[in-house]
Write a protein that holds these residues in place. Structure first.
Motif, mmCIF file in Angstrom:
data_model
loop_
_atom_site.group_PDB
_atom_site.id
_atom_site.type_symbol
_atom_site.label_atom_id
_atom_site.label_comp_id
_atom_site.label_asym_id
_atom_site.label_seq_id
_atom_site.Cartn_x
_atom_site.Cartn_y
_atom_site.Cartn_z
ATOM 1 N N CYS A 84 51.631 31.483 73.492
ATOM 2 C CA CYS A 84 52.524 32.086 74.491
ATOM 3 C C CYS A 84 53.986 31.935 74.081
ATOM 4 O O CYS A 84 54.790 32.849 74.279
ATOM 5 N N TYR A 85 54.321 30.781 73.485
ATOM 6 C CA TYR A 85 55.694 30.576 72.994
ATOM 7 C C TYR A 85 56.031 31.583 71.892
ATOM 8 O O TYR A 85 57.100 32.191 71.890
ATOM 9 N N ILE A 86 55.117 31.732 70.932
ATOM 10 C CA ILE A 86 55.354 32.658 69.823
ATOM 11 C C ILE A 86 55.542 34.076 70.352
ATOM 12 O O ILE A 86 56.495 34.778 69.982
ATOM 13 N N ALA A 87 54.632 34.499 71.232
ATOM 14 C CA ALA A 87 54.707 35.846 71.797
ATOM 15 C C ALA A 87 56.007 36.039 72.566
ATOM 16 O O ALA A 87 56.650 37.095 72.475
ATOM 17 N N SER A 88 56.406 35.025 73.316
ATOM 18 C CA SER A 88 57.631 35.115 74.117
ATOM 19 C C SER A 88 58.863 35.269 73.227
ATOM 20 O O SER A 88 59.739 36.094 73.510
ATOM 21 N N VAL A 89 58.933 34.470 72.166
ATOM 22 C CA VAL A 89 60.082 34.549 71.251
ATOM 23 C C VAL A 89 60.144 35.920 70.593
ATOM 24 O O VAL A 89 61.222 36.525 70.477
ATOM 25 N N LEU A 90 58.999 36.444 70.166
ATOM 26 C CA LEU A 90 58.959 37.760 69.524
ATOM 27 C C LEU A 90 59.406 38.860 70.484
ATOM 28 O O LEU A 90 60.162 39.766 70.099
ATOM 29 N N ILE A 91 58.960 38.777 71.730
ATOM 30 C CA ILE A 91 59.362 39.782 72.723
ATOM 31 C C ILE A 91 60.842 39.652 73.052
ATOM 32 O O ILE A 91 61.543 40.655 73.243
ATOM 33 N N LEU A 92 61.339 38.419 73.102
ATOM 34 C CA LEU A 92 62.771 38.210 73.349
ATOM 35 C C LEU A 92 63.628 38.810 72.233
ATOM 36 O O LEU A 92 64.638 39.472 72.492
ATOM 37 N N ILE A 93 63.221 38.585 70.976
ATOM 38 C CA ILE A 93 63.962 39.142 69.837
ATOM 39 C C ILE A 93 63.966 40.666 69.921
ATOM 40 O O ILE A 93 65.002 41.319 69.742
ATOM 41 N N ARG A 94 62.807 41.227 70.211
ATOM 42 C CA ARG A 94 62.699 42.683 70.338
ATOM 43 C C ARG A 94 63.564 43.214 71.470
ATOM 44 O O ARG A 94 64.211 44.259 71.344
ATOM 45 N N SER A 95 63.603 42.515 72.593
ATOM 46 C CA SER A 95 64.392 42.964 73.744
ATOM 47 C C SER A 95 65.890 42.905 73.445
ATOM 48 O O SER A 95 66.649 43.779 73.876
ATOM 49 N N VAL A 96 66.319 41.874 72.705
ATOM 50 C CA VAL A 96 67.726 41.782 72.298
ATOM 51 C C VAL A 96 68.081 42.947 71.384
ATOM 52 O O VAL A 96 69.158 43.564 71.517
ATOM 53 N N MET A 144 57.374 43.177 65.361
ATOM 54 C CA MET A 144 57.366 42.104 66.355
ATOM 55 C C MET A 144 56.202 42.265 67.332
ATOM 56 O O MET A 144 55.468 41.316 67.633
ATOM 57 N N MET A 145 56.011 43.487 67.832
ATOM 58 C CA MET A 145 54.976 43.717 68.839
ATOM 59 C C MET A 145 53.569 43.680 68.238
ATOM 60 O O MET A 145 52.629 43.226 68.887
ATOM 61 N N PHE A 146 53.438 44.137 66.995
ATOM 62 C CA PHE A 146 52.143 44.015 66.330
ATOM 63 C C PHE A 146 51.805 42.534 66.129
ATOM 64 O O PHE A 146 50.659 42.113 66.320
ATOM 65 N N SER A 147 52.805 41.744 65.769
ATOM 66 C CA SER A 147 52.604 40.301 65.596
ATOM 67 C C SER A 147 52.177 39.643 66.901
ATOM 68 O O SER A 147 51.322 38.754 66.913
ATOM 69 N N LEU A 171 65.033 40.244 80.018
ATOM 70 C CA LEU A 171 65.523 39.056 79.328
ATOM 71 C C LEU A 171 65.714 37.890 80.285
ATOM 72 O O LEU A 171 65.393 36.739 79.959
ATOM 73 N N MET A 172 66.232 38.173 81.472
ATOM 74 C CA MET A 172 66.477 37.124 82.462
ATOM 75 C C MET A 172 65.165 36.469 82.896
ATOM 76 O O MET A 172 65.040 35.236 82.899
ATOM 77 N N PHE A 173 64.173 37.292 83.229
ATOM 78 C CA PHE A 173 62.904 36.741 83.691
ATOM 79 C C PHE A 173 62.140 36.087 82.548
ATOM 80 O O PHE A 173 61.475 35.059 82.752
ATOM 81 N N PHE A 174 62.233 36.644 81.347
ATOM 82 C CA PHE A 174 61.539 36.036 80.220
ATOM 83 C C PHE A 174 62.174 34.705 79.848
ATOM 84 O O PHE A 174 61.484 33.748 79.482
ATOM 85 N N GLY A 175 63.495 34.636 79.948
ATOM 86 C CA GLY A 175 64.172 33.370 79.705
ATOM 87 C C GLY A 175 63.738 32.307 80.703
ATOM 88 O O GLY A 175 63.475 31.149 80.338
ATOM 89 N N ALA A 176 63.640 32.702 81.981
ATOM 90 C CA ALA A 176 63.188 31.778 83.025
ATOM 91 C C ALA A 176 61.741 31.358 82.782
ATOM 92 O O ALA A 176 61.369 30.199 83.006
#
Length: 297
Positions: A208-220, A248-251, A161-166
């Motif tokens: 990349c933004y969409i993928a990042s948000v989806l991965i962030l939601i999944r990680s939370v 989320m990951m399929f998306s 989460l920290m690195f993805f946020g950065a």
């Protein structure tokens, strides 16, 4: 067999859902493999491996429907489904660095491009190791080691989460700067019809933004799951896995199919822009030759 002190599932894994997800991930992964070969996009290798992890993971989960107490099947599905997003993240990190280089916008990035991929991928590798180690510890079966494994996974998810946020912050800062200070390449890469979907860098950055948000939601979601522990509400209800992880990951995989980096970064070269640069160079050479002839006359 599983230890009596630890229940692997509070439910019987849903067979149709597991099979459906395995098939869906197989389809998008095969398409990604085709796109990777056609586009020579080797930076997407880890993304494809992540897809393979999902296929095997949900295949093992389907097997768990029949063998609920199998620690081997439980470990396979748990680890591979848990670790797949870190492999997606590694490819997405590499894409940002290539976008910046492609647009000749290195001076607009607050992290030097030569270090950017290394920093983010290193964080991703650390997250991967922690999550894998935690998952391995959890499969030992004793109450004490299971708790330790869960908190090791939590540490790995926090790193992710920290690195993805950065990473998202880095992307946004670069995006704002290149809009305010556009480079010649950033203004000239749009196709002749003015379309940015999917062959322009803006479409790729948006993906990349969409993928990042989806991965962030999944990680939370995963963070909440492991903080609550094995007796928590989230882990005891299978629906959360399919809504906040599988879907989320399929998306993520489908979004990157539709807006694949190879459309823009094919061999690191925008073919239309390269042809335009070639035409400009040829025109310049002709003009120089004409001026030289005039001077001689």
């Amino acid at each position: 067999m599983a230890s009596d002190s630890y229940v692997l599932y509070d439910y019987t894994p849903n067979l149709p859902c597991a099979i459906l997800l395995a098939v869906l991930f197989a389809l998008t992964t095969i398409f990604h493999l085709y796109q990777r070969i056609k586009g020579h996009s080797k930076y997407f290798n880890s993304f494809i491996v992540g897809g393979i992890f999902q296929i095997i993971g949900y295949g093992a989960r389907a097997g768990s429907h029949f063998y609920v107490q199998s620690t081997i099947l439980y470990a396979i599905q748990s680890l591979l489904i848990l670790l797949a997003p870190t492999l997606y993240a590694a490819s997405i990190y590499m894409v940002l660095g290539r976008i910046i280089t492609f647009l000749h916008g290195e001076h607009l990035s607050y992290i030097p491009v030569k270090w950017m991929t290394k920093i983010f991928v290193a964080g991703d590798v650390l997250s991967f190791i922690l999550q894998a180690a935690g998952g391995g510890i959890m499969t030992s079966g004793s109450e004490k080691t299971i708790k330790i494994g869960q908190w090791v996974i939590v540490a790995g998810l926090c790193v992710q989460l920290m690195f993805f946020g950065a990473f998202v912050l880095t992307s946004l800062i670069f995006h704002i700067k290149i809009i305010r200070q556009p480079t010649i390449k950033s203004e000239g890469s749009m196709d002749q019809h003015g379309s940015i979907w999917p062959r322009d860098w803006r479409g790729l950055l948006f993906a990349c933004y969409i993928a990042s948000v989806l991965i962030l939601i999944r990680s939370v979601y995963r963070l909440i799951e492991f903080v609550q522990g094995n007796d928590g509400y989230v882990i005891s209800h299978e629906i959360f896995l399919y809504v906040f992880d599988a879907a989320m990951m399929f998306s993520v995989m489908v979004v990157m199919n539709v807006l694949h980096p190879s459309f823009v970064l094919k061999n690191g070269i925008d073919t239309s822009a390269a042809q335009s640069d070639k035409d400009i160079q040829c025109k310049s050479d002709v003009e120089m030759q004409q001026n030289s002839t005039l001077s001689q006359d």
